[in-house]
Write an enzyme that holds these catalytic residues in place. Structure first.
Site, PDB file in Angstrom:
ATOM      1  N   ASP A  42       8.218  17.179  17.211  1.00  8.90           N
ATOM      2  CA  ASP A  42       8.851  17.994  16.169  1.00  8.90           C
ATOM      3  C   ASP A  42       8.818  17.214  14.864  1.00  8.90           C
ATOM      4  O   ASP A  42       9.089  16.004  14.853  1.00  8.90           O
ATOM      5  CB  ASP A  42      10.302  18.320  16.556  1.00  8.90           C
ATOM      6  CG  ASP A  42      10.862  19.510  15.799  1.00  8.90           C
ATOM      7  OD1 ASP A  42      10.931  19.443  14.555  1.00  8.90           O
ATOM      8  OD2 ASP A  42      11.244  20.501  16.449  1.00  8.90           O
ATOM      9  N   ASP A  62       3.869  16.192  13.038  1.00  8.74           N
ATOM     10  CA  ASP A  62       3.254  17.515  13.034  1.00  8.74           C
ATOM     11  C   ASP A  62       2.733  17.846  14.423  1.00  8.74           C
ATOM     12  O   ASP A  62       2.115  17.009  15.092  1.00  8.74           O
ATOM     13  CB  ASP A  62       2.107  17.529  12.020  1.00  8.74           C
ATOM     14  CG  ASP A  62       1.344  18.828  12.040  1.00  8.74           C
ATOM     15  OD1 ASP A  62       0.297  18.870  12.732  1.00  8.74           O
ATOM     16  OD2 ASP A  62       1.770  19.789  11.395  1.00  8.74           O
ATOM     17  N   PHE A  81       6.536  25.950  20.636  1.00  6.35           N
ATOM     18  CA  PHE A  81       7.572  26.636  19.868  1.00  6.35           C
ATOM     19  C   PHE A  81       7.452  26.393  18.370  1.00  6.35           C
ATOM     20  O   PHE A  81       7.999  27.163  17.585  1.00  6.35           O
ATOM     21  CB  PHE A  81       8.967  26.153  20.305  1.00  6.35           C
ATOM     22  CG  PHE A  81       9.286  26.408  21.741  1.00  6.35           C
ATOM     23  CD1 PHE A  81       9.767  27.624  22.158  1.00  6.35           C
ATOM     24  CD2 PHE A  81       9.103  25.413  22.689  1.00  6.35           C
ATOM     25  CE1 PHE A  81      10.072  27.867  23.491  1.00  6.35           C
ATOM     26  CE2 PHE A  81       9.399  25.631  24.025  1.00  6.35           C
ATOM     27  CZ  PHE A  81       9.881  26.863  24.426  1.00  6.35           C
ATOM     28  N   SER A  85       9.211  30.641  10.670  1.00  8.73           N
ATOM     29  CA  SER A  85       9.702  31.876  11.283  1.00  8.73           C
ATOM     30  C   SER A  85      10.602  32.740  10.405  1.00  8.73           C
ATOM     31  O   SER A  85      11.280  33.628  10.920  1.00  8.73           O
ATOM     32  CB  SER A  85      10.451  31.536  12.573  1.00  8.73           C
ATOM     33  OG  SER A  85      11.546  30.678  12.304  1.00  8.73           O
ATOM     34  N   TYR A 149       4.815  36.965   9.116  1.00 10.37           N
ATOM     35  CA  TYR A 149       5.242  36.196  10.293  1.00 10.37           C
ATOM     36  C   TYR A 149       4.727  36.849  11.575  1.00 10.37           C
ATOM     37  O   TYR A 149       4.098  36.201  12.417  1.00 10.37           O
ATOM     38  CB  TYR A 149       6.766  36.087  10.315  1.00 10.37           C
ATOM     39  CG  TYR A 149       7.325  35.634  11.637  1.00 10.37           C
ATOM     40  CD1 TYR A 149       7.038  34.359  12.128  1.00 10.37           C
ATOM     41  CD2 TYR A 149       8.128  36.476  12.408  1.00 10.37           C
ATOM     42  CE1 TYR A 149       7.541  33.943  13.354  1.00 10.37           C
ATOM     43  CE2 TYR A 149       8.638  36.066  13.622  1.00 10.37           C
ATOM     44  CZ  TYR A 149       8.341  34.799  14.098  1.00 10.37           C
ATOM     45  OH  TYR A 149       8.827  34.396  15.310  1.00 10.37           O
ATOM     46  N   LYS A 153       1.765  35.484  14.390  1.00 12.14           N
ATOM     47  CA  LYS A 153       2.017  35.348  15.830  1.00 12.14           C
ATOM     48  C   LYS A 153       1.030  36.202  16.644  1.00 12.14           C
ATOM     49  O   LYS A 153       0.554  35.778  17.702  1.00 12.14           O
ATOM     50  CB  LYS A 153       3.456  35.756  16.150  1.00 12.14           C
ATOM     51  CG  LYS A 153       4.499  34.759  15.689  1.00 12.14           C
ATOM     52  CD  LYS A 153       4.505  33.507  16.566  1.00 12.14           C
ATOM     53  CE  LYS A 153       5.713  32.639  16.303  1.00 12.14           C
ATOM     54  NZ  LYS A 153       5.855  31.523  17.247  1.00 12.14           N
ATOM     55  N   HIS A 195      19.973  35.499  11.473  1.00 11.71           N
ATOM     56  CA  HIS A 195      20.314  36.205  12.711  1.00 11.71           C
ATOM     57  C   HIS A 195      21.757  36.709  12.672  1.00 11.71           C
ATOM     58  O   HIS A 195      22.662  36.013  12.199  1.00 11.71           O
ATOM     59  CB  HIS A 195      20.097  35.290  13.915  1.00 11.71           C
ATOM     60  CG  HIS A 195      18.668  34.886  14.091  1.00 11.71           C
ATOM     61  ND1 HIS A 195      18.275  33.783  14.808  1.00 11.71           N
ATOM     62  CD2 HIS A 195      17.520  35.440  13.625  1.00 11.71           C
ATOM     63  CE1 HIS A 195      16.965  33.668  14.783  1.00 11.71           C
ATOM     64  NE2 HIS A 195      16.489  34.673  14.071  1.00 11.71           N
ATOM     65  N   ALA A 288      14.631  48.100   3.744  1.00  8.01           N
ATOM     66  CA  ALA A 288      13.322  48.712   3.981  1.00  8.01           C
ATOM     67  C   ALA A 288      12.692  48.101   5.228  1.00  8.01           C
ATOM     68  O   ALA A 288      12.687  46.885   5.413  1.00  8.01           O
ATOM     69  CB  ALA A 288      12.409  48.495   2.782  1.00  8.01           C
TER      70      ALA A 288
END
Length: 330
Positions: A42, A62, A81, A85, A149, A153, A195, A288
């Site tokens: 990480d 990285d 992971f 995001s 995003y 993915k 979130h 939207a």
């Protein structure tokens, strides 16, 4: 039926990219508990060093650059992971997402091929579906992402499919819906929080004055948008099962959700009940591109992986998130 409480037939040596982040840290904890040897990679751009399980080896750097040398040590698999995001940021700075998500993943795939790393479990997303017309959403639904995003993915999913076919990679992509909750001291703490559950809990902690409800005129029972919330520990368990199920030359894709939708108002009420705080809420116009209902059809994961969410109660999910929040503030 496989269960993650059983010790694996063979302890695997695994790399977890992004293992200092929210989902990656919980998955690392569950992998360690299951008896696997884990190396976390990480760069700490969004993760936290103290979120890495103490039994895991930590390599700061990285994901792609580190993997190109690290995988030479010989590993049984990678759980990927590491990613950018934030949906809004992805629309404002798409290059950052194409480079950070797609190019990084391609370099990781090449490193895996070069060093003979046979398994990959990829952290994908329901954002690959965009605004689907059907609900619950199956894996066969059209993939029409509405933001950069989700597009990155989906591009990675396509790349994994071709690498599996051409090079014999055993790969599984897991498309998450709304992940929430906490597990064993590992939980959600983003610098930029987007979130719903942690945002609502920030009102209870005094870090926000109120929560915004974006739209109350949706065609749902209480007029607010409905989403599928999955406990992060259930999500982590699916990754362990995916490792066991991955098959050489195949790329399998599974949706992960609890199959039950909860409205914004239901989430707020659950947070009020758990915290004992009134949590003021104000109604704002719809955003939207926000669909009325997004709920996962996870039948394929249940049938193929033997997976089912064990922690589907909304109050329980919120309680775990709140306990983690209190611990961090204490």
């Amino acid at each position: 039926m496989s269960t993650v409480t059983e010790k694996p037939s063979k302890a695997l040596k695994l790399v977890v990219t992004g293992g200092a982040g929210y989902v990656g840290s919980v998955c690392t904890a569950r992998l360690v508990e299951a008896g696997h040897e884990v190396v976390v990679v990480d760069d700490l751009s969004t993760g936290h060093a103290d979120a890495v399980h103490p039994a895991a080896r930590f390599v700061e750097g990285d994901a792609a650059e580190t993997a190109e040398t690290l995988l030479a040590e010989g590993f049984d698999g990678v759980l990927h992971f590491a990613a950018k995001s934030l949906v809004g940021e992805s629309m404002q700075d798409p290059g950052k997402y194409w480079r950070g998500n797609v190019l990084t993943s391609l370099r990781l795939l090449d490193a895996m091929r070069a060093h003979g790393t046979p398994r990959l479990v990829f952290s994908s997303t329901a954002a690959t579906y965009g605004e689907p017309e059907q609900s619950p959403i199956p894996e066969t639904a059209p993939t029409l992402p509405t933001n950069t995003y989700g597009a990155t993915k989906l591009a990675i999913d396509h790349a994994i499919t071709t690498y599996a076919r051409a090079h014999g990679l055993a790969a599984v992509s897991l498309r998450y819906f709304n992940v929430a909750g906490a597990y064993g001291g590992f939980g959600e703490r983003h610098a930029t929080e987007t979130h719903l559950i942690p945002i609502v809990l920030q009102v209870a902690t005094g870090d926000r004055d109120q929560v915004q409800i974006y739209g109350e005129d949706y065609p749902t029972d209480d007029g607010t948008a409905v989403r599928d919330y999955i406990h992060v520990a259930d999500l982590a368990d699916a990754h362990l099962l995916a490792l066991e199920h991955a098959t050489a030359g195949e790329h399998q894709i599974y949706n992960l959700g609890n199959g039950t939708g909860f409205s914004v108002r239901q989430v707020i009420e659950a947070c009020r009940g758990v915290t004992g705080h009134p949590i003021p809420a104000a109604v704002a116009p719809r955003r939207a591109g926000d669909p009325a209902v997004l709920v996962a059809a996870s039948d394929r994961a249940r049938e193929d992986l033997g997976w089912k969410p064990e922690r589907a109660d909304l109050a329980g999910i919120v309680s775990d998130a709140w306990a983690f929040t209190q611990t961090r503030r204490g």
